[in-house]
Motif scaffolding. Structure first.
Motif, PDB file in Angstrom:
ATOM      1  N   ASN A  40      -5.301  -0.226  10.942  1.00  0.00           N
ATOM      2  CA  ASN A  40      -4.682  -1.014   9.880  1.00  0.00           C
ATOM      3  C   ASN A  40      -5.671  -1.156   8.720  1.00  0.00           C
ATOM      4  OD1 ASN A  40      -4.214  -3.789   8.503  1.00  0.00           O
ATOM      5  ND2 ASN A  40      -2.283  -3.398   9.562  1.00  0.00           N
ATOM      6  N   LEU A  41      -5.264  -0.711   7.533  1.00  0.00           N
ATOM      7  CA  LEU A  41      -6.159  -0.713   6.385  1.00  0.00           C
ATOM      8  C   LEU A  41      -6.614  -2.124   6.030  1.00  0.00           C
ATOM      9  CD1 LEU A  41      -7.549   0.549   3.931  1.00  0.00           C
ATOM     10  CD2 LEU A  41      -5.349   0.468   2.733  1.00  0.00           C
TER      11      LEU A  41
ATOM     12  N   THR B 123       0.851  -1.179   0.000  1.00  0.00           N
ATOM     13  CA  THR B 123       0.000   0.000   0.000  1.00  0.00           C
ATOM     14  C   THR B 123       0.889   1.231   0.000  1.00  0.00           C
ATOM     15  OG1 THR B 123      -1.813   1.151   1.120  1.00  0.00           O
ATOM     16  CG2 THR B 123      -0.183   0.074   2.515  1.00  0.00           C
TER      17      THR B 123
ATOM     18  N   GLN C  89       1.452   0.640   7.592  1.00  0.00           N
ATOM     19  CA  GLN C  89       0.263   0.299   8.352  1.00  0.00           C
ATOM     20  C   GLN C  89       0.596  -0.024   9.809  1.00  0.00           C
ATOM     21  OE1 GLN C  89      -2.951   0.504   7.008  1.00  0.00           O
ATOM     22  NE2 GLN C  89      -1.720   1.486   5.393  1.00  0.00           N
TER      23      GLN C  89
END
Length: 453
Positions: A307-308, A203, A207
């Protein structure tokens, strides 16, 4: 040797990869008799081996200037007003103060253009006030320019000619982009790319450790409810403000802000027995992390900094106005409802309600149907077209079949430099600051005096 000028707010100590990327790009461009010159729009020095310069401190310490005595409100160029409005909203400052700053940035950039004589300008991120202030200046000087930003796919960079997000040709000329030819090899590469990104949990931002979301959703009152993951964005850096301008409606035709959409989603959640999992944008979190402002806070689980991937795993459906979390949702095969316009608009892989009344049905359908085969097929096609025609490799530790490298980006930029519209610099100093030659002359004198301070 030809020069490409890169402008933006760069932090040499940050781990965002921007200056490292431009170092690699500069090496490749030099094989095409072209080099970069980086103009940092703050006072931090550009480290070697890049050629570049920082901006004088007067641009950051100019709020005390009696600008209204020098330039009357009606003399301001519309681009300056637009840019100042964005920054005033973003930093909660007065519009008059930001007009001063944008005007001086514009005058400073004109001096740099005159000295460096670039054949192309690349502005990192469109939605800064200083870059809006540059728009008509580039046109008046006859210098073509592009916008650069992290690509919508993780690990990539994108150069846009006309604008970013809803203003990009990928959106404004959607039919042409969707018709861009691809073959089975391109589709196979896109499938492999998506799998690799997902397997590596790649990403754009680091994160935090998981656990926060599971704990927040553990309440028995929320058990069994469908989870609508709503990702916020930094509104003032997306084209959504000021709302009085048509570009804002183009980006977000339904909602005026992240909180406006959250309030409406909360009403829908109450009626449909959903839970809203809300992750504000990291830069906007201090403004939006108080769910006490929402009508039904029990329906909203607010997880700033969560956290995505944990959010995606918990979600039955993902929704956002324009956050790039939309791309992550599709990588993780979660149905996505777009509440605004982005690169995904018109690509067939998301739901796109155009009115408030249509949002409820779109979210309910996404919960019921999940990530459909039709959406998955359109998604892979979109990824294939991005890889082939739009994005380039950005992360040094990531490569995938079909992802064009920094050498390809350099070749593409060299081609832009060689086009007929890459005219030599033309001095537009008669009216370049405000659109009014007399006011511009006053600003030039002011800038010259301040430069000697």
């Amino acid at each position: 040797m030809r020069v490409i000028l890169v402008t933006g707010f760069f932090d040499p100590g940050a781990r965002d990869g921007k200056l490292d990327y431009f170092k690699r790009l500069d090496v490749q461009l030099r094989t095409n008799d072209t080099r970069l010159h980086v103009l940092n729009l703050n006072t931090r020095r550009i480290p070697p081996p890049l050629n570049g310069e920082s901006s004088p401190i007067l641009l950051e310490k100019s709020h005390w200037l009696p600008i209204d005595r020098l330039v009357k409100p009606l003399e301001f160029h519309p681009d300056v007003v637009h840019g100042a409005s964005i920054d005033a909203a973003c930093w909660n400052r007065s519009l008059s103060r930001e007009r001063i700053r944008v005007l001086l940035y514009r005058e400073h950039i004109r001096h740099v253009l005159q000295r460096v004589q670039p054949v192309l300008v690349i502005a990192w991120h469109q939605f800064f006030g200083s870059h809006y202030g540059m728009r008509s200046l580039m046109h008046e000087c006859g210098v073509p320019w592009l916008f650069a930003e992290y690509g919508p796919l993780p690990g990539t960079i994108l150069f846009d000619r006309e604008g970013q997000g809803a203003e990009s040709p990928i959106v404004t000329r959607n039919d042409a982009f969707v018709a861009s030819p691809i073959d089975n090899t391109d589709l196979d590469r896109a499938t492999a790319f998506v799998k690799k990104v997902r397997d590596e949990k790649r990403t754009r931002k680091p994160q935090t450790a998981p656990g926060q979301v599971h704990k927040a959703l553990a309440s028995s009152s929320r058990a069994g409810r469908p989870v609508v993951f709503y990702a916020g964005q930094y509104d003032c850096r997306t084209g959504m403000v000021p709302r009085s301008l048509p570009q804002a409606e183009q980006t977000s035709p339904v909602y005026s802000s992240t909180l406006d959409a959250l309030s409406h989603l909360t009403e829908l959640a109450e009626r449909n027995d959903w839970t809203i999992l809300f992750k504000p944008h990291p830069l906007a979190a201090p403004v939006t992390n108080n769910t006490g402002t929402i009508a039904a806070p029990d329906r909203v689980v607010n997880v700033p900094g969560a956290n995505l991937f944990e959010c995606l795993e918990a979600a039955d459906v993902v929704t956002t106005i324009v956050s790039q979390v939309s791309y992550m949702s599709l990588i993780w095969e979660r149905p996505c409802v777009m509440l605004g316009r982005s690169y995904l608009t018109g690509k067939g892989c998301t739901a796109q309600p155009e009115t408030r009344n249509a949002v409820e049905f779109a979210v309910r359908s996404a919960i019921d149907l999940g990530f459909t085969a039709e959406a998955r097929s359109a998604w892979i096609r979109h990824v294939a077209q991005l890889l082939k025609y739009a994005v380039f490799e950005f992360d040094t530790d990531f490569s995938a079949p079909g992802l064009r490298g920094v050498d390809d980006a350099a070749g593409s930029l060299a081609t832009v430099c060689a086009t007929p519209d890459a005219a030599p610099f033309q001095d537009a100093s008669t009216n370049d600051v405000t659109g009014n030659m007399h006011a511009a002359a006053r600003m030039r004198r002011l800038y010259a005096i301040l430069s000697c301070v």
